[in-house]
Write a protein that holds these residues in place. Structure first.
Motif, short mmCIF file in Angstrom:
data_model
loop_
_atom_site.label_atom_id
_atom_site.label_comp_id
_atom_site.label_asym_id
_atom_site.label_seq_id
_atom_site.Cartn_x
_atom_site.Cartn_y
_atom_site.Cartn_z
N VAL A 1 6.29 -34.99 76.99
CA VAL A 1 5.58 -34.87 75.72
C VAL A 1 5.18 -33.42 75.47
CG1 VAL A 1 4.64 -37.22 75.93
CG2 VAL A 1 3.26 -35.26 76.69
N ALA A 2 4.96 -33.13 74.19
CA ALA A 2 4.40 -31.85 73.77
C ALA A 2 3.06 -32.12 73.10
CB ALA A 2 5.35 -31.15 72.81
N LEU A 3 2.14 -31.17 73.23
CA LEU A 3 0.83 -31.27 72.61
C LEU A 3 0.53 -29.94 71.93
CD1 LEU A 3 -1.85 -32.94 72.28
CD2 LEU A 3 -2.66 -31.76 74.34
N ARG A 4 0.54 -29.95 70.60
CA ARG A 4 0.30 -28.73 69.84
C ARG A 4 -1.19 -28.47 69.69
NH1 ARG A 4 0.04 -28.55 63.44
NH2 ARG A 4 -0.55 -26.36 63.16
N LEU A 5 -1.62 -27.26 70.05
CA LEU A 5 -3.00 -26.84 69.88
C LEU A 5 -3.06 -25.77 68.80
CD1 LEU A 5 -5.98 -26.84 70.76
CD2 LEU A 5 -5.38 -25.09 72.45
N PRO A 6 -3.55 -26.09 67.60
CA PRO A 6 -3.66 -25.10 66.53
C PRO A 6 -4.51 -23.91 66.97
CG PRO A 6 -4.02 -27.30 65.66
CD PRO A 6 -3.99 -27.43 67.15
N LYS A 7 -3.99 -22.70 66.72
CA LYS A 7 -4.65 -21.44 67.08
C LYS A 7 -4.87 -21.31 68.58
CE LYS A 7 -6.93 -21.08 62.60
NZ LYS A 7 -8.20 -20.95 61.86
N GLY A 8 -4.10 -22.07 69.35
CA GLY A 8 -4.22 -22.00 70.80
C GLY A 8 -3.67 -20.73 71.39
N GLY A 9 -2.97 -19.93 70.59
CA GLY A 9 -2.48 -18.65 71.08
C GLY A 9 -3.59 -17.71 71.49
#
Length: 592
Positions: free
Chosen positions: A323-331
């Motif tokens: 699975v992938a889990l996108r974290l907004p502004k996680g950069g």
């Protein structure tokens, strides 16, 4: 003894003579004038003692924290500039005209004149009678009392009967260890304390009671954590001739009524519903916290052919998941922070935590990404990941790849932690129903099927014909109510036909002889006109914990146990003398 509670005094009592009883929160000597903050269950009020009443003043000088007093006095406005707007009684004070020390106190082990409990939990539990004097603890127990009152009123209005079931009963294993009670009158035999009233409430439906409830004490000898105790309380409910939809609608209205009347909060109408399969797919949990907007995205089909066994292995494994889990502004996350989250998922068995930082995908494509794993991923896999997750510049995408159970538990927990750490929580209260649970799950250790809920849960009617052919595909008529990531209630429509119950027992590897020994009284009752019935049990302690904002159910129970199931207040469990053991025909084995 008293005329008023301390916390109820206000400007409307100006000039009245009152008698107050309570504990000394603090005593202050200001230039020959003594101030005593007197506290009782309802709150706190300031009492003033002037030196012109020498005998009373001398007695007030002896007073210390937690002394128990009876004070006679006259209510008056506080002098200008001394009003305390943070205190309900802050506009007035009591001029002390009489004082009696009802009881002195040693120096308390817990400082009650602070806004928080600085003492360790061990000290708080050992001196629980002092800890419970703290306003926040009293407020929680008042809320608990109000909760049970509102729930009882709702159920009474719906025609439910409050019926008690036995505490001393037969040992019928239901998933956890029983607490056993030796019988003096039947040497060598034992009662068990009930893990739940499950079988008795079903028998009440067979008795024609139609609608039953009970605020029931339950006992389970299991490993403990913040929301578990060896003895706990549940609101136990059962009703006849009800479909799961009708039952769920009624219980939903009950919880809405509860939050409205106790917390002044309007919960959604209706609660959303998710199937177990969808909940696990999107959130990795069957009790998802919907306040967190992040979701797990399956990418196994993109990883099956990559030259990276960490991904390709689970992608090709029928029991694996990627699975992938996108974290907004996680950069924005530093390497140290990412390492911290890697350690976090390790708690749940994950062997690592791969990631991709999206620095400038829009302008540079693959060159705008940053990750140690990029060299293993072909362009089409990268393109698929970016499109499927909807990742944008400044985001970070985490990955989980392992057995499905490990991925669900680790990335599901990471999803919630990221939501909390990054301030992504949306809304204060997000209830839902989770439905369509699997009827059985396979235990690889014993190589047999076990009931996901309990063995009295009914399978879907349309799957009865194929029950034995494909147990793993069978769905149950079970439902859980979840609030903010915590299961607060769970139940099901029950099996009401003897033949079906025996088929389920057989699938669970429970022989006819074992079934008769453990549940013979239930099986017999099923043959005497058992109605269709179903129910639910709400964890009262968990519910109050959420409603009061406490961090542990121990903080909403008057006298809880520790995490080792011990009572520090009474030093229980404890040894008993030889005579008691002899009466019970018991003998202790010598310690090795």
């Amino acid at each position: 003894m008293r005329t008023h509670y301390c916390g109820e005094l206000n400007s409307s009592h100006d000039g009245q003579e009152v008698v107050l009883c309570g504990w000394v929160q603090r005593r202050r000597d200001h230039g020959g004038v003594i101030f005593i903050d007197l506290r009782d269950r309802d709150g706190l009020v300031q009492v003033v003692f002037d030196p012109d009443r020498a005998e009373i003043f001398a007695l007030a000088e002896q007073v210390r924290s937690e002394y128990v007093l009876e004070i006679k006095g006259r209510v008056r406005p506080r002098p200008e500039g001394t009003v305390n707007p943070d205190l309900p009684t802050g506009e007035v004070e009591v001029l002390g005209l009489g004082l009696e020390i009802l009881n002195a106190s040693d120096t308390p082990p817990i400082q009650l004149d602070t806004h928080s409990a600085d003492a360790s939990e061990e000290i708080r539990l050992r001196y629980r009678y002092v800890d419970l004097r703290r306003p926040e603890m009293q407020a929680r127990l008042r809320t608990r009392s109000r909760v049970t009152q509102v729930l009882r009123n709702f159920l009474d209005a719906q025609g439910f009967l409050d019926i008690e079931t036995p505490i001393l009963t037969k040992s019928t294993p239901e998933g956890a260890r029983d607490y056993l009670v030796p019988s003096r009158t039947h040497p060598g035999e034992f009662f068990a304390l009930p893990q739940s009233p499950q079988l008795f409430k079903q028998l009440l439906m067979m008795s024609g009671m139609d609608r039953y409830y009970q605020v029931a004490r339950c006992f389970r000898d299991e490993d403990l954590r913040a929301d578990r105790q060896p003895e706990f309380t549940q609101l136990d409910i059962e009703m006849s001739f009800m479909s799961e939809d009708a039952l769920m609608e009624m219980m939903e209205e009950m919880i809405r009524t509860l939050f409205r009347e106790v917390n002044g909060i309007e919960l959604p109408d209706p609660f959303p519903r998710l199937t177990y399969a969808e909940s696990m797919r999107r959130f990795g949990s069957d009790r998802p916290d919907l306040r967190v907007p992040l979701e797990l995205i399956d990418v196994a089909d993109l990883m099956g052919g990559v030259d990276f066994k960490v991904f390709s292995g689970p992608a090709k494994d029928p029991e694996g998941r990627v699975v992938a889990l996108r974290l907004p502004k996680g950069g924005e996350l530093s390497r140290k922070e990412i390492d911290g989250y890697t350690n976090f998922v390790g708690i749940y068995g994950a062997k690592g935590l791969a990631y991709i930082k999206v620095n400038d995908w829009a302008a540079k494509g693959r060159e705008g990404l940053q990750s140690p794993i990029l060299k293993f991923l072909p362009d089409d896999a990268v393109q698929g990941i970016m499109e499927r997750t909807g990742a944008e510049d400044g985001d970070l995408v985490f990955f989980g790849a392992d057995k499905a159970k490990v991925v669900n538990e680790s990335i599901g927990a990471l999803r919630v932690k990221l939501g909390q750490d990054r301030g992504l929580m949306e809304g204060e209260w997000r209830p839902l129903w989770v439905v369509d649970f699997p009827m059985f799950e396979h235990d690889p250790n014993s190589n047999r099927w076990v009931a996901l809920h309990h063995p009295f849960t009914a399978p879907k009617e349309e799957q009865l014909d194929t029950l034995e052919q494909d147990p793993g595909a069978c769905l149950s008529r079970a439902y859980d109510m979840v609030l903010n990531g915590t299961e607060i209630g769970g139940g099901s429509i029950r099996i009401h036909r003897d033949a079906v119950q025996r088929r389920v027992f057989k699938l669970l590897n429970i022989s006819d002889e074992q079934a008769e020994d453990r549940f013979g009284f239930l099986l017999k009752a099923l043959k005497f006109g058992c109605p269709p019935h179903g129910g639910i049990a709400f964890g009262l302690d968990r519910l109050v914990m959420l409603m009061t904002g406490a961090h542990s159910i121990r903080d909403v129970m008057a006298f809880p146990k520790t995490q080792t199931a011990a009572c520090l207040l009474t030093d229980a469990p404890s040894a008993v003398d030889e005579a008691q053991l002899k009466e019970l025909a018991l003998r202790l084995r010598a310690k090795a």
